[in-house]
Design a protein around this motif. Structure first.
Motif, mmCIF file in Angstrom:
data_model
loop_
_atom_site.group_PDB
_atom_site.id
_atom_site.type_symbol
_atom_site.label_atom_id
_atom_site.label_comp_id
_atom_site.label_asym_id
_atom_site.label_seq_id
_atom_site.Cartn_x
_atom_site.Cartn_y
_atom_site.Cartn_z
ATOM 1 N N ARG A 287 0.832 -1.213 0.000
ATOM 2 C CA ARG A 287 0.000 0.000 0.000
ATOM 3 C C ARG A 287 0.857 1.250 0.000
ATOM 4 N NH1 ARG A 287 -4.616 -1.565 4.411
ATOM 5 N NH2 ARG A 287 -5.433 -3.348 3.271
ATOM 6 N N SER A 288 1.965 1.197 0.697
ATOM 7 C CA SER A 288 2.882 2.334 0.704
ATOM 8 C C SER A 288 3.422 2.583 -0.702
ATOM 9 C CB SER A 288 4.027 2.065 1.674
ATOM 10 O OG SER A 288 4.947 3.111 1.661
ATOM 11 N N ASN B 3 3.689 3.088 5.892
ATOM 12 C CA ASN B 3 4.916 2.358 6.177
ATOM 13 C C ASN B 3 6.104 3.242 5.822
ATOM 14 O OD1 ASN B 3 7.051 0.578 6.378
ATOM 15 N ND2 ASN B 3 5.928 -1.125 5.470
ATOM 16 N N ARG B 4 6.829 3.664 6.839
ATOM 17 C CA ARG B 4 7.961 4.569 6.617
ATOM 18 C C ARG B 4 9.072 3.917 5.810
ATOM 19 N NH1 ARG B 4 5.974 5.509 11.678
ATOM 20 N NH2 ARG B 4 5.321 7.661 12.047
ATOM 21 N N LEU C 193 1.764 9.566 -5.841
ATOM 22 C CA LEU C 193 2.374 10.790 -5.307
ATOM 23 C C LEU C 193 1.681 11.288 -4.041
ATOM 24 C CD1 LEU C 193 3.130 12.728 -8.601
ATOM 25 C CD2 LEU C 193 4.670 11.283 -7.266
ATOM 26 N N ASN C 194 1.129 10.371 -3.280
ATOM 27 C CA ASN C 194 0.515 10.697 -1.996
ATOM 28 C C ASN C 194 1.515 10.308 -0.902
ATOM 29 O OD1 ASN C 194 -1.120 11.230 0.138
ATOM 30 N ND2 ASN C 194 -2.844 10.018 -0.593
ATOM 31 N N ILE C 195 2.516 11.162 -0.734
ATOM 32 C CA ILE C 195 3.644 10.836 0.129
ATOM 33 C C ILE C 195 3.232 10.767 1.598
ATOM 34 C CG2 ILE C 195 5.935 11.597 0.871
ATOM 35 C CD1 ILE C 195 6.199 12.845 -1.938
ATOM 36 N N SER C 196 2.349 11.640 2.043
ATOM 37 C CA SER C 196 1.956 11.630 3.455
ATOM 38 C C SER C 196 1.210 10.343 3.814
ATOM 39 C CB SER C 196 1.108 12.850 3.788
ATOM 40 O OG SER C 196 -0.082 12.847 3.023
ATOM 41 N N ALA C 197 0.348 9.866 2.931
ATOM 42 C CA ALA C 197 -0.358 8.611 3.197
ATOM 43 C C ALA C 197 0.608 7.427 3.148
ATOM 44 C CB ALA C 197 -1.484 8.403 2.195
#
Length: 76
Positions: A3-4, A20-21, A11-15
């Protein structure tokens, strides 16, 4: 992590970061591998070969620490 990767592709970096960092870091590593591998395939000389190799190793170590840190953080 899947999912990450999907969030990063959209391009949804915050989500992606919230999901998962380590996935965000690994996604960036995979993106950096594309030009590097093309250079290897077409026998181009890779500038600063030692720096590129060291950067790859350091980047993977950072991904490992982020993954372990996130795993430990989940239990506290």
């Amino acid at each position: 992590m899947t999912r990450s990767f999907i969030y990063m592709s959209d391009l949804n970096i915050s989500a992606a970061w919230a999901m998962n960092r380590a996935g965000v870091l690994l996604y960036l590593f995979c993106l950096l591998q594309i030009p590097y591998r093309f250079m290897l395939i077409f026998n181009r000389k890779i500038p600063f070969q030692r720096i590129v190799t060291a950067f790859g190793i350091v980047f993977l170590i950072v991904v490992c620490f982020v993954t372990v840190g996130q795993f430990v953080f989940q239990f506290f």
